[in-house]
Design a protein around this motif. Structure first.
Motif, mmCIF file in Angstrom:
data_model
loop_
_atom_site.group_PDB
_atom_site.id
_atom_site.type_symbol
_atom_site.label_atom_id
_atom_site.label_comp_id
_atom_site.label_asym_id
_atom_site.label_seq_id
_atom_site.Cartn_x
_atom_site.Cartn_y
_atom_site.Cartn_z
ATOM 1 N N ARG A 155 2.264 2.105 -3.484
ATOM 2 C CA ARG A 155 1.383 2.307 -4.627
ATOM 3 C C ARG A 155 1.463 3.744 -5.116
ATOM 4 N NH1 ARG A 155 -4.089 -1.298 -3.634
ATOM 5 N NH2 ARG A 155 -4.853 -0.105 -5.437
ATOM 6 N N SER A 188 0.815 -1.218 0.000
ATOM 7 C CA SER A 188 0.000 0.000 0.000
ATOM 8 C C SER A 188 0.846 1.265 0.000
ATOM 9 C CB SER A 188 -0.932 -0.004 1.213
ATOM 10 O OG SER A 188 -1.816 -1.105 1.156
ATOM 11 N N GLN A 208 -3.422 4.658 -1.939
ATOM 12 C CA GLN A 208 -2.591 4.018 -0.921
ATOM 13 C C GLN A 208 -3.377 3.574 0.310
ATOM 14 O OE1 GLN A 208 0.665 6.752 -0.183
ATOM 15 N NE2 GLN A 208 1.792 6.002 -1.965
#
Length: 335
Positions: free
Chosen positions: A268, A265, A272
């Motif tokens: 990303r 995450s 996120q």
């Protein structure tokens, strides 16, 4: 799948700091091997100018004319994501450096309206594996690990055909490592996602491939994992009801173009707050995330996180859109 041979054109990296110190003459000959090069310690950044005038088979819808790189036409758009017209790409020659780097800055020159040309960079490690692409337009790109070979890619998103790129200068350096980037011994990441059939025979993918009947490739919703045309640098194993197939990532989509949901995450590019392995389109469809819309504001009509070319779709046993297990083969220890 055929793979384009390594391009032989190269540009010369300029070690500006060494030149100032008068140490350039101490550089080993061009015939020195990688092991000899690896013992060198170079201070300061490394800069070079890209050869934009060399347009070849893994480039799409661009041409060099009147001293600038521009689109050939404004009608092309990446097939899967149904993106903006005026799409084009140029994958530049890889540049072999004399020091390890993990940060790259790109400077475009010419007439380049904001947002019409994006520069991504990636690095190749000593084992031959590539990092994912990272955008270097307007900000320094931080690569997931240190590398000695850097490659750049230009992506045109220029529906009016206004951009004229006369030059691209890249500057690489080494900065602090980001925690958690190295995953020694980690297996490639896998996720169960909803797959749709791309179809669109005769269309053109984000890397310039013209889609054929019974084609074998996939689309993922981020440029970070897009292979150059004809290569399998970024490939997935996709498993359906009957069998698994390994296929290259040759298009960007479905729905999004900045959703590298296979990354943790915090890494990303967008979204996120979603868990690793959760495509934004799936969250939008199932839970109303982002108001039920994709990154472009379109209402999401299915939870697709991958598009499959016809040959791949039917080969793994799908007759209709459905859930598959996907392994993102470039992730893990050598990401």
């Amino acid at each position: 799948m055929s793979v384009h041979p390594t391009r032989r054109r190269t540009t010369t990296a300029v070690l500006s700091a060494l030149a100032v110190l008068g140490l350039a003459a101490a550089a080993p000959s061009a015939l020195a091997d990688d092991s000899a090069r690896s013992t060198r310690v170079a201070a300061g950044p490394v800069s070079w100018s890209a050869a934009l005038d060399e347009v070849d088979a893994d480039d799409a819808n661009v041409r060099w004319t009147d001293g600038a790189l521009r689109l050939r036409g404004t009608t092309l758009r990446a097939a899967s994501a149904e993106g903006t017209r005026g799409h084009g790409t140029q994958v530049l020659a890889a540049e072999k450096l004399d020091k390890q780097v993990n940060r790259v800055r790109a400077e475009l020159s010419g007439t380049v309206p904001e947002g019409t040309v994006l520069v991504d960079v990636r690095g190749r490690a000593a084992d031959g594996s590539w990092t994912e692409w990272r955008e270097a337009t307007g900000a320094e790109a931080v690569l997931p690990r240190t590398v000695r070979t850097v490659q750049a890619r230009l992506t045109f998103q220029d529906p009016k055909g206004e951009a004229r790129v006369s030059g691209l200068r890249l500057t690489a350096s080494r900065g602090a490592e980001q925690p958690g980037r190295e995953r020694a011994g980690a297996a490639a990441f896998s996720a169960q996602v909803f797959a749709t059939r791309e179809g669109l025979v005769g269309g053109t993918t984000a890397n310039g491939h013209v889609i054929q009947p019974n084609d074998h490739f996939v689309a993922l919703p981020s440029r970070r994992g897009l292979s150059p045309n004809g290569s399998g640098d970024f490939s997935v194993e996709v498993c359906g009801p009957v069998r698994c197939e390994t296929a290259p990532v040759w298009d960007v989509g479905p729905w999004n173009t900045r959703d590298d949901y296979w990354n943790p995450s915090a890494e990303r590019e967008s979204f996120q707050d979603l868990a690793q392995g959760m495509p934004e389109s799936q969250a939008a469809y199932e839970t109303g995330y982002n108001g039920g819309k994709d990154g472009s504001g379109r209402t999401v009509l299915n939870p697709a996180g991958i598009d499959l070319a016809d040959g791949t779709f039917y080969n793994i046993g799908l007759n209709d859109n459905g859930w598959v297990t996907v392994t993102y083969l470039w992730t893990g220890a050598a990401k």
